[in-house]
Enzyme design. Structure first.
Site, PDB file in Angstrom:
ATOM      1  N   GLU A  43       0.850  -1.190   0.000  1.00 26.50           N
ATOM      2  CA  GLU A  43       0.000   0.000   0.000  1.00 26.50           C
ATOM      3  C   GLU A  43       0.884   1.237   0.000  1.00 26.50           C
ATOM      4  O   GLU A  43       1.917   1.288   0.653  1.00 26.50           O
ATOM      5  CB  GLU A  43      -0.901   0.000   1.240  1.00 26.50           C
ATOM      6  N   LYS A 112      -9.751   1.863  -2.619  1.00 23.77           N
ATOM      7  CA  LYS A 112     -10.010   1.401  -1.252  1.00 23.77           C
ATOM      8  C   LYS A 112     -11.452   1.721  -0.858  1.00 23.77           C
ATOM      9  O   LYS A 112     -11.883   2.878  -0.897  1.00 23.77           O
ATOM     10  CB  LYS A 112      -9.027   2.080  -0.302  1.00 23.77           C
ATOM     11  N   CYS A 153      -5.692  -2.831   2.637  1.00 20.40           N
ATOM     12  CA  CYS A 153      -5.509  -2.600   4.066  1.00 20.40           C
ATOM     13  C   CYS A 153      -6.789  -2.752   4.892  1.00 20.40           C
ATOM     14  O   CYS A 153      -7.204  -3.863   5.189  1.00 20.40           O
ATOM     15  CB  CYS A 153      -4.858  -1.233   4.286  1.00 20.40           C
TER      16      CYS A 153
END
Length: 277
Positions: A43, A112, A153
């Site tokens: 990331e 995301k 994440c």
């Protein structure tokens, strides 16, 4: 092809974008030289992680960083999961993962979905939503080996996303992520093992290497977990490339031995996607 090699690159990320891109390119080549067919970057691999950096380092896609990824994927003949970068699009910023095929073409772009807004008193407060906007789509791509689902994440904390990916045929889930020194030791490995064993899939995570001098210190320990819930490879805290041989016959065996897929009570409950990516 029931087996293929996966490489996870735990990159040391500096404030100099050109250095980050060059190092990433070099480590992708190193991974391909070791037989990797799928390579995963961390990331925010092209910039420091932090709300104060996202706007400064943001790019459009296609742009400088994704051009480097495309060329690296093509030169090395690999599927390259390009970690994530801050993306600018029509005045909004996103935390975005671009995936490229061995021909260098963009296969999927994952923004995301779940923004990292947390507050653990006395330990860490972080609010991605101060600068970033959330993505609104699921992201999967096909390879000759298996179908792969992508999250970034904080997305790993939401079990429903992994369930939907598994339901749609993904056998490997990849999560570029940068857990910190509070959440990392507590939940990083636990969540990976949970997603893997719940869905009987392989789970791979790619973290930046730990930099104690950074404003946000990443936990590191990029890992690959098998469908039995075992950690089969794990990096330390420093920059490194770790490898795992993904065995889809083993995955099939696990699903046959403990057949939760066919035993699921779809007459009582279900998890479904509302919006397709």
């Amino acid at each position: 092809m029931s087996k293929f090699r996966l490489a996870v690159v735990q990159l040391h990320v500096s404030k100099i974008k050109a250095d980050n891109l060059g190092r990433a390119q070099q480590l992708v080549k190193e991974a391909a030289g070791q037989g990797a067919k799928v390579v995963v970057l961390p990331e925010c691999f092209n910039s420091p992680y932090g709300t104060g950096f996202f706007a400064e380092y943001a790019e459009k896609i296609p742009g400088e960083s994704t051009q480097v990824l495309s060329e690296a994927a093509k030169e090395c003949g690999v599927y390259l999961v390009g970690g994530s970068i801050p993306e600018e699009d029509r005045g909004k910023l996103y935390n975005t993962c671009s995936v490229f095929g061995p021909d260098g073409k963009l296969l999927v772009k994952h923004r995301k979905i779940h923004l990292f807004d947390i507050d653990v008193p006395g330990k860490i407060r972080f609010q991605e939503s101060e600068t970033l906007s959330p993505g609104n789509g699921l992201s999967m791509f096909e390879t000759p080996f298996c179908k792969i689902g992508v999250g970034i994440c904080y997305d790993i904390r939401f079990a429903e996303l992994a369930q939907i990916y598994a339901k749609k045929g993904c056998q490997l889930l990849v999560y570029p992520g940068a857990f910190n020194m509070t959440t990392g030791p507590a939940h990083w490995e636990l969540l990976q093992r949970g997603r893997a064993v719940d869905n009987q899939v392989y789970v791979a995570t790619a973290s930046p290497a730990r930099d104690e001098t950074a404003s946000y210190v990443a936990w590191g320990h990029s890992s690959v977990v098998n469908p039995w819930g075992e950690v089969i490879t794990k990096a330390g805290s420093e920059e490194s490339v770790v490898y795992a041989d993904i065995d889809l016959q083993y995955l099939a065996d696990v699903r046959q031995q403990i057949p939760i897929t066919t035993q699921r009570r779809n007459d009582l409950y279900s998890v479904n996607s509302v919006q397709e990516g």
